[in-house]
Design a protein around this motif. Structure first.
Motif, mmCIF file in Angstrom:
data_model
loop_
_atom_site.group_PDB
_atom_site.id
_atom_site.type_symbol
_atom_site.label_atom_id
_atom_site.label_comp_id
_atom_site.label_asym_id
_atom_site.label_seq_id
_atom_site.Cartn_x
_atom_site.Cartn_y
_atom_site.Cartn_z
ATOM 1 N N GLY A 162 45.710 45.332 36.343
ATOM 2 C CA GLY A 162 45.556 46.508 37.177
ATOM 3 C C GLY A 162 44.663 46.330 38.376
ATOM 4 O O GLY A 162 44.031 47.280 38.840
ATOM 5 N N ASN A 163 44.631 45.112 38.921
ATOM 6 C CA ASN A 163 43.811 44.830 40.097
ATOM 7 C C ASN A 163 44.711 44.287 41.206
ATOM 8 O O ASN A 163 44.679 43.091 41.519
ATOM 9 C CB ASN A 163 42.707 43.831 39.751
ATOM 10 C CG ASN A 163 41.638 43.726 40.817
ATOM 11 O OD1 ASN A 163 41.900 44.020 41.986
ATOM 12 N ND2 ASN A 163 40.447 43.305 40.433
ATOM 13 N N PRO A 164 45.528 45.149 41.830
ATOM 14 C CA PRO A 164 46.468 44.658 42.854
ATOM 15 C C PRO A 164 45.779 44.111 44.093
ATOM 16 O O PRO A 164 46.352 43.244 44.779
ATOM 17 C CB PRO A 164 47.311 45.889 43.181
ATOM 18 C CG PRO A 164 46.482 47.055 42.775
ATOM 19 C CD PRO A 164 45.683 46.602 41.589
ATOM 20 N N GLU A 165 44.572 44.584 44.395
ATOM 21 C CA GLU A 165 43.841 44.031 45.549
ATOM 22 C C GLU A 165 43.557 42.547 45.335
ATOM 23 O O GLU A 165 43.739 41.721 46.247
ATOM 24 C CB GLU A 165 42.525 44.791 45.771
ATOM 25 C CG GLU A 165 42.691 46.201 46.294
ATOM 26 C CD GLU A 165 43.078 47.205 45.214
ATOM 27 O OE1 GLU A 165 43.050 46.839 44.013
ATOM 28 O OE2 GLU A 165 43.406 48.347 45.568
ATOM 29 N N ARG A 166 43.144 42.213 44.124
ATOM 30 C CA ARG A 166 42.903 40.802 43.818
ATOM 31 C C ARG A 166 44.215 40.028 43.787
ATOM 32 O O ARG A 166 44.281 38.871 44.217
ATOM 33 C CB ARG A 166 42.166 40.671 42.471
ATOM 34 C CG ARG A 166 41.730 39.243 42.149
ATOM 35 C CD ARG A 166 41.198 39.141 40.725
ATOM 36 N NE ARG A 166 39.927 39.844 40.564
ATOM 37 C CZ ARG A 166 39.345 40.070 39.379
ATOM 38 N NH1 ARG A 166 39.938 39.658 38.261
ATOM 39 N NH2 ARG A 166 38.187 40.692 39.303
ATOM 40 N N ALA A 167 45.266 40.664 43.286
ATOM 41 C CA ALA A 167 46.564 39.994 43.206
ATOM 42 C C ALA A 167 47.064 39.605 44.591
ATOM 43 O O ALA A 167 47.472 38.453 44.820
ATOM 44 C CB ALA A 167 47.583 40.903 42.513
ATOM 45 N N ILE A 168 47.031 40.548 45.528
ATOM 46 C CA ILE A 168 47.543 40.243 46.866
ATOM 47 C C ILE A 168 46.615 39.266 47.577
ATOM 48 O O ILE A 168 47.067 38.448 48.394
ATOM 49 C CB ILE A 168 47.756 41.528 47.693
ATOM 50 C CG1 ILE A 168 48.691 41.262 48.879
ATOM 51 C CG2 ILE A 168 46.447 42.123 48.174
ATOM 52 C CD1 ILE A 168 50.095 40.905 48.498
ATOM 53 N N TYR A 169 45.339 39.290 47.263
ATOM 54 C CA TYR A 169 44.431 38.306 47.857
ATOM 55 C C TYR A 169 44.872 36.892 47.473
ATOM 56 O O TYR A 169 44.949 35.994 48.329
ATOM 57 C CB TYR A 169 42.983 38.535 47.409
ATOM 58 C CG TYR A 169 42.088 37.390 47.824
ATOM 59 C CD1 TYR A 169 41.654 37.287 49.142
ATOM 60 C CD2 TYR A 169 41.761 36.367 46.938
ATOM 61 C CE1 TYR A 169 40.877 36.210 49.558
ATOM 62 C CE2 TYR A 169 40.999 35.290 47.342
ATOM 63 C CZ TYR A 169 40.553 35.214 48.652
ATOM 64 O OH TYR A 169 39.811 34.137 49.060
ATOM 65 N N HIS A 170 45.124 36.697 46.200
ATOM 66 C CA HIS A 170 45.482 35.348 45.763
ATOM 67 C C HIS A 170 46.825 34.904 46.340
ATOM 68 O O HIS A 170 47.015 33.724 46.656
ATOM 69 C CB HIS A 170 45.495 35.267 44.240
ATOM 70 C CG HIS A 170 44.138 35.204 43.635
ATOM 71 N ND1 HIS A 170 43.254 34.187 43.926
ATOM 72 C CD2 HIS A 170 43.492 36.038 42.787
ATOM 73 C CE1 HIS A 170 42.126 34.390 43.268
ATOM 74 N NE2 HIS A 170 42.234 35.499 42.574
#
Length: 728
Positions: free
Chosen positions: A648-656
């Motif tokens: 549930g951390n899409p900000e981190r997902a798109i960062y990677h």
């Protein structure tokens, strides 16, 4: 089933489109213009490439031809590789016999077990088994100018474009001020490449085509990476000849390398006949060189080069050209698609480029029938051209989530069925039941290439269950269950047999000796690797469910082991890589440099009773602190993106997924592995794993809610998709 998160709609053709805006308020309507999006990312090169540049390719997954700036293999001897062309080196010269190698014994829970590890008393036999068979380069096809191979220094004003929608490479350049145009295409139906060459230099007889044939290098020492496969230093070790009578529209070259032999079947339009001859030069370097020239004065030279174990008449250049363009259009039109072109985020364009180009490259390099690609695909040889069984998920799972099930089904379960007899024999020889899948191998022999890591790696074993579940998700029928049953049964039999009952704890243990995902633990001390324990439980549960769906009895040993496996180890409320570590392991550079196995517990691994989601979440946050950008390499970014979306951390997902300063894709869109090892691109698990991560983030996974769960609500992302499927 809730497919939408935020604002979305179901298109008239059943496709799903999601809009992800700063306030989730943007409606996105209309069918995606796929051709417009794809063509936007055609690869264009205007400089002469060098030997450090990844070549553009044409091909079909079983076969690929890589080109230099001429659209051929003229001044750089790039490779013509296939899934069927392999060769064995000469046997050891020191008297060692391959049959004498039986592995290396290691004490395993009170008994000696022979593992596939290099034997120090048989160094040449061990190396021979590592290196053989090895994939061969089928031949070089390039341009010849004024009686010699055209050189880079003779070429000016190069321009090359890969038309992705058509699968066509068009190369234009000047030779001594005269224009030359070469159009290069592959064929989905045969291992062929078609050339259409236009230049006044053809009419004058100054520019012709040459074919040359290398011999495999001697792999007597570690030879991990071959950018140019084969050498031209052993002309007497192999033979080539023109065979058969000259035909009006065809000719054939026979190449024999020890026990390996094949044909290059050449074809051309009968109204524009060509003549094949061997060079008249007596120099050693031209022993296996052939010349193709027009019979009639013409500024055009068009032909098909078909590579095959058999002598045959190739299809005409025009029919292949038409078919190739049609089939590439069908490939892009079918299956899944993601359109980010309406996004205002500054990183969207590069992300879209990587999505499009990765789809081209996996079709050319990774769509073989019945086998998984090697890590460098069909561009060059990494690890002697062999593939790695632990990477089959990263190479091939994307076919299922991108709605291209045909390519998935072309590989599975045939790959496992081919390797099943040797894997059953391997398990039996080691004292276990079922089938023990190899690590580094090929389908010619099914042998597990000896290696300090190869013989002790575990996580490739449950992959069969993971891939079977993807197959069943796409087609939940009894036919699918029956097709996979033999593979699932043999795999589960081994997994249940391998687990060792620890009478002290009452649990079933895995290892030692063992290596985990990241291959950086001390094998003699590595007990109950966290990811492998969880994956073992998942795999056995899948196998038990499989039998129940078939109405068959579940073997009692499967249930006993599954329900009594040792739990994934924890230290201070966080998962640890393996049992026996204390909290100081987070400061151990050997382990904290790549803790991806812990990320995988709540990432690619579907939900399983073995994993506590809260502990996995806290562990993922801890990993985020210590696994910094400078340490992440290979397929680390896709797994981090998947994990971040899952927790549930899409900000981190798109960062990677968009960490472009650290995760490099070259100008042609090939993923660069990075890190140690000096691996030349491409790194196909990077491209394929990237596609798998994109599907996770856009279509979601089993149990996810809404659309595009891996994309943050803010940031200017507008995500449209068609035809993607949820991951497991």
């Amino acid at each position: 089933m809730d497919l939408c998160r935020g604002v979305c709609r179901i298109a008239h053709d059943g496709s799903f489109e999601a809009a992800v805006g700063s306030r989730r308020g943007r409606h996105v309507f209309g069918k995606i213009d796929r051709q417009q999006v794809v063509s936007r990312y055609n690869v264009v090169r205007t400089d002469l490439i060098d030997n450090a540049t990844t070549p553009l390719q044409v091909g079909n997954g079983n076969f690929a031809y890589g080109v230099d700036s001429t659209g051929m293999q003229t001044f750089l001897p790039f490779n013509t590789l296939s899934s069927w062309a392999w060769h064995n080196d000469s046997l050891p010269t020191n008297g060692e016999k391959i049959s004498d190698y039986t592995g290396v014994p290691m004490l395993t829970h009170g008994r000696n077990v022979s593992y596939d590890i290099p034997d120090s008393s048989l160094p040449q036999a061990s190396q021979w088994l590592i290196a053989n068979p090895n994939r061969i380069n089928l031949g070089r096809i390039g341009l010849r100018y004024q009686g010699a191979t055209l050189t880079a220094s003779q070429i000016t004003k190069p321009r090359q474009e890969l038309d992705l929608w058509q699968g066509t490479i068009t190369s234009t350049f000047k030779v001594d001020g005269t224009d030359v145009k070469v159009v290069t295409q592959g064929d989905f139906d045969s291992d062929s490449v078609v050339f259409n060459i236009d230049s006044k230099l053809i009419a004058s007889g100054e520019l012709t085509v040459e074919l040359d044939f290398p011999y495999p290098p001697i792999h007597s020492t570690k030879y991990k990476y071959e950018v140019f496969v084969g050498v031209y230093d052993f002309p007497l070790n192999h033979t080539t000849s023109i065979v058969g009578r000259h035909e009006k529209d065809a000719a054939h070259i026979y190449h024999e390398l020890d026990e390996t032999n094949y044909f290059v079947n050449l074809g051309w339009p009968s109204k524009s006949p060509l003549h094949l001859s061997q060079t008249k030069n007596s120099t050693v370097e031209e022993t296996h060189r052939y010349i193709l020239t027009p019979v009639k004065r013409s500024s055009n030279l068009k032909f098909t080069a078909n590579f095959s174990p058999d002598k045959q008449t190739p299809d005409s250049p025009s029919s292949i050209s038409r078919r190739n363009s049609k089939e590439w259009g069908r490939y892009w039109s079918d299956g899944g698609f993601v359109d980010l072109t309406s996004s205002s985020n500054s990183k969207a364009d590069e992300l879209q480029r990587r999505i499009i180009l990765s789809q081209y490259h996996v079709r050319v390099n990774s769509a073989a029938k019945g086998q998984s690609p090697q890590e460098s695909g069909l561009m060059n040889n990494g690890w002697y051209g062999k593939f790695h069984m632990e990477m089959v998920v990263w190479h091939n799972a994307h076919w299922a989530t991108w709605g291209r099930q045909k390519h998935f089904d072309d590989i599975f379960p045939q790959l496992y069925e081919t390797l099943l007899p040797s894997s059953i024999a391997r398990a039996r020889s080691m004292g276990w039941d079922g089938a023990r899948w190899p690590k580094m191998t090929e389908t010619e022999t099914g042998e597990s290439s000896p290696g300090g890591i190869n013989g002790l790696l575990l996580w490739q074993q449950p992959h069969a269950m993971y891939m079977a579940q993807l197959a069943y998700q796409a087609s939940p029928t009894r036919k699918t269950l029956a097709k996979w049953d033999r593979v699932i049964t043999a795999t589960a039999d081994y997994m249940a047999s391998y687990a060792w009952k620890n009478e002290s704890s009452g649990y079933y243990d895995l290892g030692p000796p063992a290596y985990g995902v990241t291959e950086n633990t001390p094998p003699a001390e590595t007990l109950n690797l966290a990811y492998e324990i969880a994956y073992w439980r998942y795999g056995l549960d899948v196998a038990r469910g499989w039998k129940k769906k078939l109405g068959q009895t579940v073997p009692a040993k499967w249930t006993t082991v599954a329900q009594n496996l040792a739990p994934p180890p924890q230290v201070d409320g966080l998962y640890a890589v393996y049992e026996g570590l204390n909290s100081t392991w987070w400061d151990d550079e050997e382990l904290n440099g790549d803790p991806r196995s812990l990320i995988m517990l709540q990432g690619i691994l579907p939900d399983t009773p073995a994993v506590d989601p809260e502990v996995a979440l806290k562990t993922a946050d801890k990993v985020a602190e210590i696994w910094t950008d400078d340490k992440i390499r290979g397929w680390g970014r896709p797994i981090l993106a998947i994990n971040s979306a899952r927790i549930g951390n899409p900000e981190r997902a798109i960062y990677h997924l968009t960490a472009y300063d650290y995760w490099t894709f070259d100008d042609a869109g090939f993923a660069v592995r990075g890190g140690d090892g000096g691996t030349p691109p491409p790194f196909m698990p990077g491209n394929a794993g990237f596609l798998y991560a994109v599907a996770y983030m856009v279509a979601g996974w089993d149990g996810s809610k809404g659309g595009a769960p891996g994309f943050p609500e803010g940031g200017g992302w507008v995500v449209k998709q068609e035809g993607l499927r949820k991951a497991l």
